[in-house]
Design an enzyme around this catalytic site. Structure first.
Site, PDB file in Angstrom:
ATOM      1  N   ARG A  63      10.454   0.815  42.551  1.00  0.00           N
ATOM      2  CA  ARG A  63       9.479   0.989  41.234  1.00  0.00           C
ATOM      3  C   ARG A  63      11.044   1.196  40.514  1.00  0.00           C
ATOM      4  O   ARG A  63      10.653   1.601  38.705  1.00  0.00           O
ATOM      5  CB  ARG A  63       8.427   1.910  41.040  1.00  0.00           C
ATOM      6  CG  ARG A  63       7.794   1.543  39.152  1.00  0.00           C
ATOM      7  CD  ARG A  63       6.311   2.778  39.940  1.00  0.00           C
ATOM      8  NE  ARG A  63       5.428   2.095  41.038  1.00  0.00           N
ATOM      9  CZ  ARG A  63       4.216   2.531  40.731  1.00  0.00           C
ATOM     10  NH1 ARG A  63       4.100   3.724  40.172  1.00  0.00           N
ATOM     11  NH2 ARG A  63       3.224   2.260  41.747  1.00  0.00           N
ATOM     12  N   HIS A  67      11.045  -0.879  37.726  1.00  0.00           N
ATOM     13  CA  HIS A  67      11.329  -0.461  35.689  1.00  0.00           C
ATOM     14  C   HIS A  67      12.152  -0.290  34.882  1.00  0.00           C
ATOM     15  O   HIS A  67      12.163   0.043  33.306  1.00  0.00           O
ATOM     16  CB  HIS A  67      10.385   1.049  35.825  1.00  0.00           C
ATOM     17  CG  HIS A  67       8.888   0.472  35.964  1.00  0.00           C
ATOM     18  ND1 HIS A  67       7.768   2.042  35.478  1.00  0.00           N
ATOM     19  CD2 HIS A  67       8.353  -0.182  36.464  1.00  0.00           C
ATOM     20  CE1 HIS A  67       6.535   0.973  36.358  1.00  0.00           C
ATOM     21  NE2 HIS A  67       6.952  -0.083  36.612  1.00  0.00           N
ATOM     22  N   ASN A  95       5.115   4.373  32.949  1.00  0.00           N
ATOM     23  CA  ASN A  95       5.755   5.725  33.724  1.00  0.00           C
ATOM     24  C   ASN A  95       5.232   7.341  33.703  1.00  0.00           C
ATOM     25  O   ASN A  95       5.401   7.577  34.720  1.00  0.00           O
ATOM     26  CB  ASN A  95       7.219   6.155  33.299  1.00  0.00           C
ATOM     27  CG  ASN A  95       8.190   5.012  33.521  1.00  0.00           C
ATOM     28  OD1 ASN A  95       8.194   4.107  34.149  1.00  0.00           O
ATOM     29  ND2 ASN A  95       9.335   4.358  32.430  1.00  0.00           N
ATOM     30  N   HIS A 195       4.730  -4.894  45.083  1.00  0.00           N
ATOM     31  CA  HIS A 195       3.154  -4.021  45.791  1.00  0.00           C
ATOM     32  C   HIS A 195       3.454  -4.044  46.759  1.00  0.00           C
ATOM     33  O   HIS A 195       1.457  -3.093  47.258  1.00  0.00           O
ATOM     34  CB  HIS A 195       1.992  -4.548  44.398  1.00  0.00           C
ATOM     35  CG  HIS A 195       2.113  -4.030  43.154  1.00  0.00           C
ATOM     36  ND1 HIS A 195       1.545  -4.513  42.283  1.00  0.00           N
ATOM     37  CD2 HIS A 195       3.119  -3.365  42.841  1.00  0.00           C
ATOM     38  CE1 HIS A 195       1.978  -3.891  40.796  1.00  0.00           C
ATOM     39  NE2 HIS A 195       2.838  -3.572  41.381  1.00  0.00           N
TER      40      HIS A 195
END
Length: 321
Positions: A63, A67, A95, A195
């Site tokens: 992740r 991001h 976040n 995911h």
């Protein structure tokens, strides 16, 4: 006259070569072969030890890379702490209380710098390689990470809020968001397969389970309501893939076909739109998904990297030099 012409040819070639190795440098999987041949093996060993101890950390490292790349390119900006001149992306809505793994990146950076003898490997590259090694450690595919990124000297909470796709997005918003980062509909579907590992906070799926009656299995929603009440419990966690949040596989897509996607944005990928066919294809077997995921990760990792003389190689991933 001939010698003068030859001189200018050489000068032109020198200037072009200088530019090519600075602003226009390209990434390469062999970037550290000579400057630090132990770099990749060192990152791998720390990641494997970390994931073995806490499997959920694998999803966190993946992740972080997502991001990072979705703000201003894959430049390590997500790692910077707030200062008087930096509004940390760690405080951005996607976040805050969700992004994890910063201490692991610190550990990797320390180990790599010791192996190299000095700060040679950028924090941005460490995040990219750690994401790949996390996926592999959780049973997913491998790929050759393109290397040579340099680290940003700034960060932007505003840009993070604007550019990281929100869990409330519909399909057209997701497609537009990904296209803004040079990624197409196929990249959207396959990268969303990240995911298959990890968890989401109640605050990110509450609206989906209480208000999206048309695109969620009612029994699935009812079970989730025990985890995520209408009020309170914002930080309560549910697995993004109910079939196995600590193992990288295709259950995520099977869940979508059954209308059991945890996030509204996930279920939008299979909700009567033209991404349905890809979701169904990946739900049949892991071979195509693994291959396409690896290719899309390479593509995403090439998103507007800083190279050559741009940015810096941070000594501490949390602050600029």
């Amino acid at each position: 006259m001939a010698s003068r012409g030859y001189f200018f040819v050489l000068l032109h070639a020198f200037v072009f070569a200088t530019l090519a190795t600075s602003a226009f440098s390209k990434l390469s999987p062999n970037y550290y072969d000579f400057s630090c041949p132990k770099a990749l093996s060192t990152i791998k060993s720390v990641v494997e030890a970390t994931v073995k101890k806490e499997r959920r950390m694998g999803a966190s490292l993946l992740r972080l890379h997502f991001h990072d790349c979705f703000v201003n390119g894959c430049d390590g900006s997500v790692l910077l702490d707030s200062t008087s001149s930096i509004d940390s992306e760690k405080k951005a809505t996607p976040n805050f209380k969700s992004a994890r793994g910063f201490e692991v990146i610190d550990d990797i950076k320390k180990a790599v710098d010791e192996a190299c003898g000095k700060p040679v490997v950028s924090c941005a590259d460490i995040v990219a390689v750690a994401a790949r090694d996390s996926v592999v450690a959780l049973g997913g595919p491998t790929w050759k990470v393109e290397l040579g990124r340099r680290d940003s000297t700034t960060a932007s909470r505003k840009a993070a809020n604007a550019n990281i796709p929100a869990p409330t997005f519909n399909l057209s918003q997701l497609i537009t968001n990904f296209k803004n980062h040079g990624l197409d509909e196929k990249d959207l579907v396959v990268l969303s397969g990240g995911h298959s590992i990890g968890f989401a906070r109640c605050v990110f799926f509450r609206n989906h389970i209480y208000n999206d009656s048309n695109n969620i299995d009612p029994k699935f929603a009812k079970r989730l309501k025990h985890i995520c009440p209408k009020k309170g419990g914002d930080s309560n966690l549910a697995p993004l893939d109910k079939t196995g949040p600590n193992h990288f596989e295709i259950g995520y897509y099977s869940n979508l076909v059954q209308k059991k996607g945890l996030l509204h944005s996930d279920q939008e990928l299979f909700n009567g739109g033209y991404t349905d066919a890809l979701v169904r294809q990946y739900s049949y077997g892991h071979v195509a998904f693994f291959e396409d995921f690896a290719n899309s990760m390479i593509k995403m990792g090439n998103t507007r990297p800083l190279t050559g003389n741009q940015g810096e190689i941070r000594v501490n991933c949390r602050k600029v030099n």
